[in-house]
Design an enzyme around this catalytic site. Structure first.
Site, PDB file in Angstrom:
ATOM      1  N   GLU A  53      94.702  75.561  14.452  1.00 16.53           N
ATOM      2  CA  GLU A  53      94.051  76.288  13.353  1.00 16.53           C
ATOM      3  C   GLU A  53      95.023  76.517  12.197  1.00 16.53           C
ATOM      4  OE1 GLU A  53      90.986  76.676  13.202  1.00 16.53           O
ATOM      5  OE2 GLU A  53      90.324  76.571  15.276  1.00 16.53           O
ATOM      6  N   ASN A  57      94.914  74.675   8.556  1.00 18.41           N
ATOM      7  CA  ASN A  57      94.797  75.494   7.344  1.00 18.41           C
ATOM      8  C   ASN A  57      95.851  75.111   6.305  1.00 18.41           C
ATOM      9  OD1 ASN A  57      92.586  76.933   8.153  1.00 18.41           O
ATOM     10  ND2 ASN A  57      93.679  78.825   8.609  1.00 18.41           N
ATOM     11  N   ARG A 117      83.653  73.740   6.624  1.00 22.93           N
ATOM     12  CA  ARG A 117      84.511  74.748   7.250  1.00 22.93           C
ATOM     13  C   ARG A 117      83.644  75.996   7.454  1.00 22.93           C
ATOM     14  NH1 ARG A 117      88.350  73.176   9.178  1.00 22.93           N
ATOM     15  NH2 ARG A 117      88.665  71.032   8.588  1.00 22.93           N
TER      16      ARG A 117
END
Ligand SMILES: Nc1ncnc2c1ncn2[C@@H]1O[C@H](COP(=O)(O)OP(=O)(O)OP(=O)(O)O)[C@@H](O)[C@H]1O
Ligand SMILES: [Mg+2]
Lengths: 150, 116
Positions: A53, A57, A117
């Site tokens: 994650e 990002n 997203r």
């Protein structure tokens, strides 16, 4: 906290290009790093997901439309009680940064709905790790530090 | 990795390995190409072969669900294994995309019966 961090047992630091191929690479490095502890399959899966994650990002938000370097730092500490260890993972980029960190951390908040997203990343990190801190400011990049007691 | 089958009025997309941001791009476009070719099909995402999935995978599922919904077609998930169940649970995705036991349960569902 009574279970204070005691001393550093191991440390690894790695810089890699923020391209999507390196997402699985970063997960692999961390999985390897924690293999020196007795981690359960569930803990390992949690850690890999949280790392994925933060790295994703950095690539899709921090360096949106550009490419830059991502830094992964893993540290393993022993605890005072001698029975547990604490894993600390820091993932940082020098990208666009976040103006409102509190807002960004809210479940389902995303600035890229058109890229499919869903604003789950920070929620996943917070759920799968014991503790997550985010330091960021516009144009100053972002550093996510996560801890988990093993 | 992706294997796609067509069975009756369903497209069964079997996704295996890692479903992350890197792999999502290709998997998404292959599924979408096929659903454009067969716009009257429901979609079943078989996740049983997945070793890893993160929020990018949730995005893929929700995105396919939205596209199917626009065509008036359904989307189902099957094969939620222990490696991805925690994320699936956390995402709350089952409130919009039903989880079924196996692909053959679909024909029963379409007849108004219950998944077995
Ligand atoms: N490294 C970063 N640099 C700049 N902005 C970031 C960074 N990380 C997160 N953000 C911002 O915080 C928001 C929330 O991040 P989060 O990971 O929770 O959701 P998302 O990435 O948008 O969606 P998902 O993770 O579900 O695919 C992002 O939409 C983005 O605006
Ligand atoms: Mg994210």
């Amino acid at each position: 906290m009574s279970n204070k961090i005691h001393s550093i047992l191991n440390e690894v630091k790695l810089d890699f290009l923020g391209i999507s191929q390196n997402e699985s690479f970063a997960r692999g490095v961390v999985a390897n790093f924690v293999s020196q502890c007795d981690v359960t399959i569930e803990q390992l899966s949690d850690i890999k997901t949280a790392v994925s994650e933060a790295v994703t990002n950095a690539i899709v938000h921090g360096y949106k439309g550009t490419t830059g370097m991502v830094t992964l730092a893993c540290r393993l500490y022993s605890s005072n009680d001698r029975f547990t260890k604490t894993l600390e993972i820091a993932i940082s980029d020098n990208g666009i940064g976040i103006s409102n960190v509190e807002k960004a951390r809210e479940p389902l908040f995303t600035t890229q709905p058109e890229m499919e997203r869903s604003g789950m990343g920070f929620t996943v990190m917070e759920t799968f790790m014991d503790d997550v801190t985010v330091r960021s400011a516009p144009k100053c990049g972002c550093i996510v530090t996560m801890r988990k007691t093993l | 990795m992706l294997t796609i089958l067509r069975q009756d009025d369903s497209i069964i997309a079997q996704i295996s390995g890692d479903l992350d941001h890197h792999n999502a791009i290709e998997i998404r476009s292959k599924i979408d190409d096929l659903l454009i070719k067969y716009p009257n099909c429901d979609l079943i995402l078989n996740l049983s072969g997945l070793n890893f999935m993160d929020s990018s995978g949730i995005g893929v599922i929700i995105g396919r669900y939205r596209n199917q919904q626009q065509r008036g077609k359904k989307t189902y998930i099957c094969g939620v294994n222990s490696k991805i169940s925690k994320l699936i649970e956390l995402s709350g995705i089952k409130k919009i995309v039903p989880i079924i036991d196996n692909p053959s349960a679909i024909s029963t569902l379409n007849k108004g019966g219950e998944a077995v």
